[in-house]
Design a protein around this motif. Structure first.
Motif, PDB file in Angstrom:
ATOM      1  N   ILE A   1       0.837  -1.192   0.000  1.00 58.09           N
ATOM      2  CA  ILE A   1       0.000   0.000   0.000  1.00 58.09           C
ATOM      3  C   ILE A   1       0.875   1.246   0.000  1.00 58.09           C
ATOM      4  CG2 ILE A   1      -1.889   1.171   1.176  1.00 58.09           C
ATOM      5  CD1 ILE A   1      -2.499  -1.707   0.160  1.00 58.09           C
ATOM      6  N   LYS A   2       0.473   2.226  -0.787  1.00 57.85           N
ATOM      7  CA  LYS A   2       1.239   3.467  -0.889  1.00 57.85           C
ATOM      8  C   LYS A   2       1.291   4.158   0.469  1.00 57.85           C
ATOM      9  CE  LYS A   2       1.941   7.519  -3.750  1.00 57.85           C
ATOM     10  NZ  LYS A   2       3.274   7.026  -4.171  1.00 57.85           N
ATOM     11  N   ASP A   3       2.467   4.524   0.877  1.00 56.28           N
ATOM     12  CA  ASP A   3       2.669   5.203   2.158  1.00 56.28           C
ATOM     13  C   ASP A   3       2.373   6.690   2.002  1.00 56.28           C
ATOM     14  OD1 ASP A   3       3.291   5.487   4.811  1.00 56.28           O
ATOM     15  OD2 ASP A   3       5.467   5.525   4.501  1.00 56.28           O
ATOM     16  N   GLY A   4       1.855   7.297   3.045  1.00 53.02           N
ATOM     17  CA  GLY A   4       1.647   8.739   3.047  1.00 53.02           C
ATOM     18  C   GLY A   4       0.301   9.201   2.542  1.00 53.02           C
ATOM     19  N   VAL A   5      -0.572   8.273   2.144  1.00 51.45           N
ATOM     20  CA  VAL A   5      -1.909   8.639   1.667  1.00 51.45           C
ATOM     21  C   VAL A   5      -2.809   8.921   2.875  1.00 51.45           C
ATOM     22  CG1 VAL A   5      -3.942   7.851   0.390  1.00 51.45           C
ATOM     23  CG2 VAL A   5      -1.647   7.276  -0.424  1.00 51.45           C
ATOM     24  N   LYS A   6      -3.661   9.932   2.748  1.00 50.60           N
ATOM     25  CA  LYS A   6      -4.622  10.264   3.800  1.00 50.60           C
ATOM     26  C   LYS A   6      -6.034  10.263   3.247  1.00 50.60           C
ATOM     27  CE  LYS A   6      -1.588  13.176   6.641  1.00 50.60           C
ATOM     28  NZ  LYS A   6      -1.422  14.519   7.254  1.00 50.60           N
ATOM     29  N   TRP A   7      -6.977   9.950   4.125  1.00 50.02           N
ATOM     30  CA  TRP A   7      -8.376  10.137   3.799  1.00 50.02           C
ATOM     31  C   TRP A   7      -8.668  11.630   3.753  1.00 50.02           C
ATOM     32  CZ3 TRP A   7     -10.954   6.092   2.062  1.00 50.02           C
ATOM     33  CH2 TRP A   7     -10.566   4.808   2.447  1.00 50.02           C
ATOM     34  N   SER A   8      -9.775  12.000   3.114  1.00 57.35           N
ATOM     35  CA  SER A   8     -10.093  13.415   2.981  1.00 57.35           C
ATOM     36  C   SER A   8     -10.366  14.099   4.315  1.00 57.35           C
ATOM     37  CB  SER A   8     -11.297  13.603   2.045  1.00 57.35           C
ATOM     38  OG  SER A   8     -12.410  12.853   2.490  1.00 57.35           O
ATOM     39  N   ASP A   9     -10.613  13.336   5.382  1.00 58.25           N
ATOM     40  CA  ASP A   9     -10.777  13.936   6.714  1.00 58.25           C
ATOM     41  C   ASP A   9      -9.459  14.045   7.474  1.00 58.25           C
ATOM     42  OD1 ASP A   9     -10.272  11.305   7.447  1.00 58.25           O
ATOM     43  OD2 ASP A   9     -12.151  11.019   8.542  1.00 58.25           O
ATOM     44  N   GLY A  10      -8.340  13.687   6.808  1.00 55.56           N
ATOM     45  CA  GLY A  10      -7.020  13.824   7.397  1.00 55.56           C
ATOM     46  C   GLY A  10      -6.489  12.585   8.083  1.00 55.56           C
ATOM     47  N   THR A  11      -7.310  11.554   8.231  1.00 57.18           N
ATOM     48  CA  THR A  11      -6.873  10.305   8.861  1.00 57.18           C
ATOM     49  C   THR A  11      -5.979   9.530   7.889  1.00 57.18           C
ATOM     50  OG1 THR A  11      -8.966  10.204  10.075  1.00 57.18           O
ATOM     51  CG2 THR A  11      -7.667   8.184   9.981  1.00 57.18           C
ATOM     52  N   ALA A  12      -4.961   8.869   8.440  1.00 57.39           N
ATOM     53  CA  ALA A  12      -4.044   8.101   7.593  1.00 57.39           C
ATOM     54  C   ALA A  12      -4.769   6.923   6.934  1.00 57.39           C
ATOM     55  CB  ALA A  12      -2.867   7.599   8.420  1.00 57.39           C
ATOM     56  N   PHE A  13      -4.508   6.736   5.659  1.00 55.26           N
ATOM     57  CA  PHE A  13      -4.989   5.576   4.911  1.00 55.26           C
ATOM     58  C   PHE A  13      -3.935   4.485   5.031  1.00 55.26           C
ATOM     59  CE2 PHE A  13      -4.515   3.278   0.857  1.00 55.26           C
ATOM     60  CZ  PHE A  13      -5.769   2.684   0.731  1.00 55.26           C
ATOM     61  N   THR A  14      -4.337   3.291   5.500  1.00 54.59           N
ATOM     62  CA  THR A  14      -3.371   2.221   5.715  1.00 54.59           C
ATOM     63  C   THR A  14      -3.898   0.899   5.163  1.00 54.59           C
ATOM     64  OG1 THR A  14      -4.206   1.423   7.862  1.00 54.59           O
ATOM     65  CG2 THR A  14      -2.733   3.346   7.882  1.00 54.59           C
ATOM     66  N   ALA A  15      -3.054  -0.112   5.266  1.00 56.62           N
ATOM     67  CA  ALA A  15      -3.441  -1.451   4.826  1.00 56.62           C
ATOM     68  C   ALA A  15      -4.622  -1.984   5.622  1.00 56.62           C
ATOM     69  CB  ALA A  15      -2.247  -2.391   4.939  1.00 56.62           C
ATOM     70  N   LYS A  16      -4.816  -1.470   6.840  1.00 58.57           N
ATOM     71  CA  LYS A  16      -5.958  -1.921   7.641  1.00 58.57           C
ATOM     72  C   LYS A  16      -7.275  -1.551   6.957  1.00 58.57           C
ATOM     73  CE  LYS A  16      -3.510  -1.622  12.057  1.00 58.57           C
ATOM     74  NZ  LYS A  16      -3.443  -0.948  13.386  1.00 58.57           N
ATOM     75  N   ASP A  17      -7.316  -0.390   6.304  1.00 59.46           N
ATOM     76  CA  ASP A  17      -8.521   0.010   5.575  1.00 59.46           C
ATOM     77  C   ASP A  17      -8.781  -0.929   4.397  1.00 59.46           C
ATOM     78  OD1 ASP A  17      -9.197   2.518   7.018  1.00 59.46           O
ATOM     79  OD2 ASP A  17      -7.256   3.161   6.250  1.00 59.46           O
ATOM     80  N   VAL A  18      -7.704  -1.327   3.722  1.00 57.70           N
ATOM     81  CA  VAL A  18      -7.843  -2.224   2.583  1.00 57.70           C
ATOM     82  C   VAL A  18      -8.356  -3.591   3.044  1.00 57.70           C
ATOM     83  CG1 VAL A  18      -6.613  -3.386   0.708  1.00 57.70           C
ATOM     84  CG2 VAL A  18      -6.046  -1.011   1.295  1.00 57.70           C
ATOM     85  N   ALA A  19      -7.763  -4.132   4.093  1.00 58.31           N
ATOM     86  CA  ALA A  19      -8.207  -5.423   4.610  1.00 58.31           C
ATOM     87  C   ALA A  19      -9.651  -5.346   5.107  1.00 58.31           C
ATOM     88  CB  ALA A  19      -7.281  -5.873   5.735  1.00 58.31           C
ATOM     89  N   PHE A  20      -9.975  -4.255   5.799  1.00 55.83           N
ATOM     90  CA  PHE A  20     -11.339  -4.057   6.293  1.00 55.83           C
ATOM     91  C   PHE A  20     -12.342  -4.069   5.137  1.00 55.83           C
ATOM     92  CE2 PHE A  20     -14.812  -1.046   7.108  1.00 55.83           C
ATOM     93  CZ  PHE A  20     -15.400  -1.613   8.228  1.00 55.83           C
ATOM     94  N   THR A  21     -12.005  -3.413   4.035  1.00 57.18           N
ATOM     95  CA  THR A  21     -12.915  -3.334   2.893  1.00 57.18           C
ATOM     96  C   THR A  21     -13.142  -4.716   2.278  1.00 57.18           C
ATOM     97  OG1 THR A  21     -12.218  -1.071   2.416  1.00 57.18           O
ATOM     98  CG2 THR A  21     -13.278  -2.289   0.637  1.00 57.18           C
ATOM     99  N   PHE A  22     -12.074  -5.482   2.080  1.00 51.75           N
ATOM    100  CA  PHE A  22     -12.249  -6.823   1.518  1.00 51.75           C
ATOM    101  C   PHE A  22     -13.065  -7.707   2.462  1.00 51.75           C
ATOM    102  CE2 PHE A  22      -8.624  -5.805  -1.335  1.00 51.75           C
ATOM    103  CZ  PHE A  22      -9.207  -6.204  -2.525  1.00 51.75           C
ATOM    104  N   ASN A  23     -12.896  -7.544   3.774  1.00 51.52           N
ATOM    105  CA  ASN A  23     -13.693  -8.324   4.720  1.00 51.52           C
ATOM    106  C   ASN A  23     -15.162  -7.898   4.695  1.00 51.52           C
ATOM    107  OD1 ASN A  23     -11.722 -10.111   5.740  1.00 51.52           O
ATOM    108  ND2 ASN A  23     -10.888  -8.502   7.064  1.00 51.52           N
TER     109      ASN A  23
END
Length: 563
Positions: free
Chosen positions: A113-135
């Motif tokens: 996962i690309k490092d340094g990406v943020k959600w539009s509300d400023g929260t860090a986007f991480t691999a946990k979000d990706v795993a959560f979405t697939f689940n």
């Protein structure tokens, strides 16, 4: 998959019927239909109409496939896929995922996962979000539009997600998944019904205001890369191609996508201010789809007769004014760019001219009788008299215009067809729910040939309740062998001998059982105001499909700049 620019003036000159229809649209563009509009502030707002879909619906649930069209495709600027698609090369390119590796058995996919990406509300986007979405997709089949065989996913660190499949899945289209933020969605009680009225994404824009007529986006201050040179993008609803063109001509909108209208003709309305690019995108095909729940369309002789009665060249030349190239191979593949994935058994087969007499012989041999009104009747007394549901306008092909050729061709073979036209949103819903007899819809439009066939023969809707909509197998085609055929293809590594064997077996179904009838390739027709912005895609700079209703719209929004 290549961009093929439609520029043949001789072909356009020959298409007198289509030209007359286009002329009618253009002549009435200033006085028919409705399109929301607002005055442009120089350099401030880029105004877009992606299609004539009617009023927007306030549903930004990124995991419901139909929500993108319901919101006028504005969602493509808010949410991002894991990989972007390069329609020029027919390949994917790194985006939120920078690289990926398959396990040796094809059941495990590791994503970096690309490092340094943020959600539009400023929260860090991480691999946990990706795993959560697939689940979430695994737990809610309504989110799994392409039927990924998921068993789960986990994040091993902030930049590594591991996705697990129940069977080898080399070919499945995982990269189109639009990730949702775990810190918001983990508290949603019913994610399938969640309309996500305040969407938080990783895209270059975020929602500012919503009305059924206008969706206004503002720049995402936390976006992870350069681009998005317009501070505001506004998506405007429209109810017809003529209203879209009128608004483009007047300057009320800056970028539109519509089918069946030649950009060269529209450019003449304002030669110094309007430009266009007409392309063909493969593998994306407009198919005639019979509803297998509506007898006797479930009978092979009926589908064979229809197939024999249709002339793809005429449908292309007259029905789409030559803007949508005819499909030549009954496999649905483009013989020029996908010949390597056409099985040898079908490499020499090409569609010919319409043959209504042969179509009649097929029906007669199957026991159908031609009535005194020149309409065939089945052995059980069912007339071959069907309604064909199509949208009044459609982004990738002029489906309504195509019916003007198809209806008389089918009538010549003793098959009566009556056209039922609907606004795009009603049409999309009816097709998803199976509320039609015959319909047309484009299929594909991604670099994945597997996805093209999966959307035609996947058996997921056969097992679902009648009240369940689908993004796969709209025609409800039943084939008990289809899961094994798709499984063999998904398990075949790209470029392998196994892939050739697997795709050939599926093409055998396409050619000989006719679950859907390929007609023309989808078109990517974009038109824009050159006095408002620069940096539009073109034949000399084919960095993206020029269509605002495409996943590539994000690439265009990142590159265009105020003039």
């Amino acid at each position: 998959m290549k961009f093929l620019t439609t520029t043949n003036p001789l072909l356009r000159a020959k298409v007198t019927v289509a030209a007359a229809m286009v002329g009618c649209v253009l002549a009435t563009a200033a006085c028919t239909g409705t399109t929301s509009s607002a005055s442009n502030t120089a350099g401030g707002t880029l105004k877009v109409t992606a299609g004539a879909s009617g009023p927007f619906t306030d549903n930004f649930n990124a995991l419901i496939a139909s929500s993108s069209s319901a919101t006028g495709f504005a969602a493509y600027a808010i949410f991002e896929p894991l990989l972007q698609e390069d329609f020029g090369s027919g390949k994917t390119q790194p985006w939120l995922v920078t690289s990926y590796t398959w396990g040796p058995d094809g059941k495990t996919l590791t994503l970096k996962i690309k490092d340094g990406v943020k959600w539009s509300d400023g929260t860090a986007f991480t691999a946990k979000d990706v795993a959560f979405t697939f689940n979430l997709m695994k737990a809610n089949p309504a989110f799994n539009a392409v039927s990924l065989p998921l068993t789960g996913a986990e994040a091993t660190d902030d930049t590594t997600a591991v996705v697990h499949f129940s069977k080898p899945a080399y070919q499945v289209m995982w990269w189109r998944t639009e990730t949702v933020p775990e810190h918001i969605w983990k508290d949603v009680q019913d994610p399938v019904k969640y309309a996500n009225p305040n969407p938080v994404g990783t895209g270059p824009y975020m929602l500012k205001t919503f009305t059924p007529q206008a969706i206004t986006l503002q720049k995402n201050p936390n976006y992870w890369q350069a681009g998005g040179n317009f501070p505001t993008v506004q998506y405007l609803a429209a109810d017809s191609s003529s209203s879209m063109i009128a608004n483009l001509q007047s300057g009320g909108v800056d970028w539109i996508g519509t089918a069946g209208i030649d950009g060269a003709t529209v450019k003449k309305l304002a030669p110094n201010a309007i430009d266009y690019w007409n392309t063909t995108i493969n593998p994306s095909v407009a198919l005639l789809l019979p509803n297998f729940n509506h007898a006797p369309l479930d009978q092979l002789p009926v589908r064979k007769a229809m197939d024999m009665a249709l002339d793809r060249d005429e449908i292309s030349k007259i029905g789409t004014a030559g803007l949508n190239a005819p499909v030549e191979s009954p496999t649905g593949m483009d013989v020029k760019t996908r010949s390597d994935l056409i099985a040898s058994a079908f490499s020499g087969q090409k569609y010919g001219k319409a043959d209504p007499e042969q179509a009649k012989k097929i029906l007669t041999a199957a026991g159908y009788q031609l009535g005194s009104d020149n309409v065939f009747v089945s052995p059980t007394g069912q007339r071959l008299d069907f309604k064909l549901t199509v949208p009044t306008t459609y982004p990738q092909a002029d489906l309504f215009g195509m019916t003007r050729v198809m209806v008389p061709e089918l009538a010549a073979a003793g098959i009566k067809v009556t056209v039922k036209s609907e606004q795009q949103q009603a049409y999309v819903k009816d097709v998803e729910m199976g509320n039609y007899e015959l319909t047309m819809r484009t299929n594909g439009g991604t670099p994945s040939v597997y996805d093209f066939y999966n959307r035609i023969i996947n058996q997921q809707p056969i097992k679902a309740s009648a009240a369940t909509g689908t993004q796969l197998n709209y025609e409800r085609y039943p084939n008990p062998d289809a899961p094994a055929l798709l499984g063999a293809y998904a398990a075949a590594a790209p470029g392998s001998k196994q892939e050739q064997t697997a795709v050939g077996a599926i093409q055998n179904v396409m050619v000989n059982d006719l679950p859907g009838l390929p007609l023309v390739f989808s078109g990517g027709a974009g038109m824009w105001r050159t006095d408002r912005a620069t940096g539009w895609p073109s034949a000399s700079d084919p960095y993206a499909a020029p269509v605002p209703g495409s996943v590539n719209a994000e690439l265009v929004l990142l590159k265009v700049s105020p003039k």
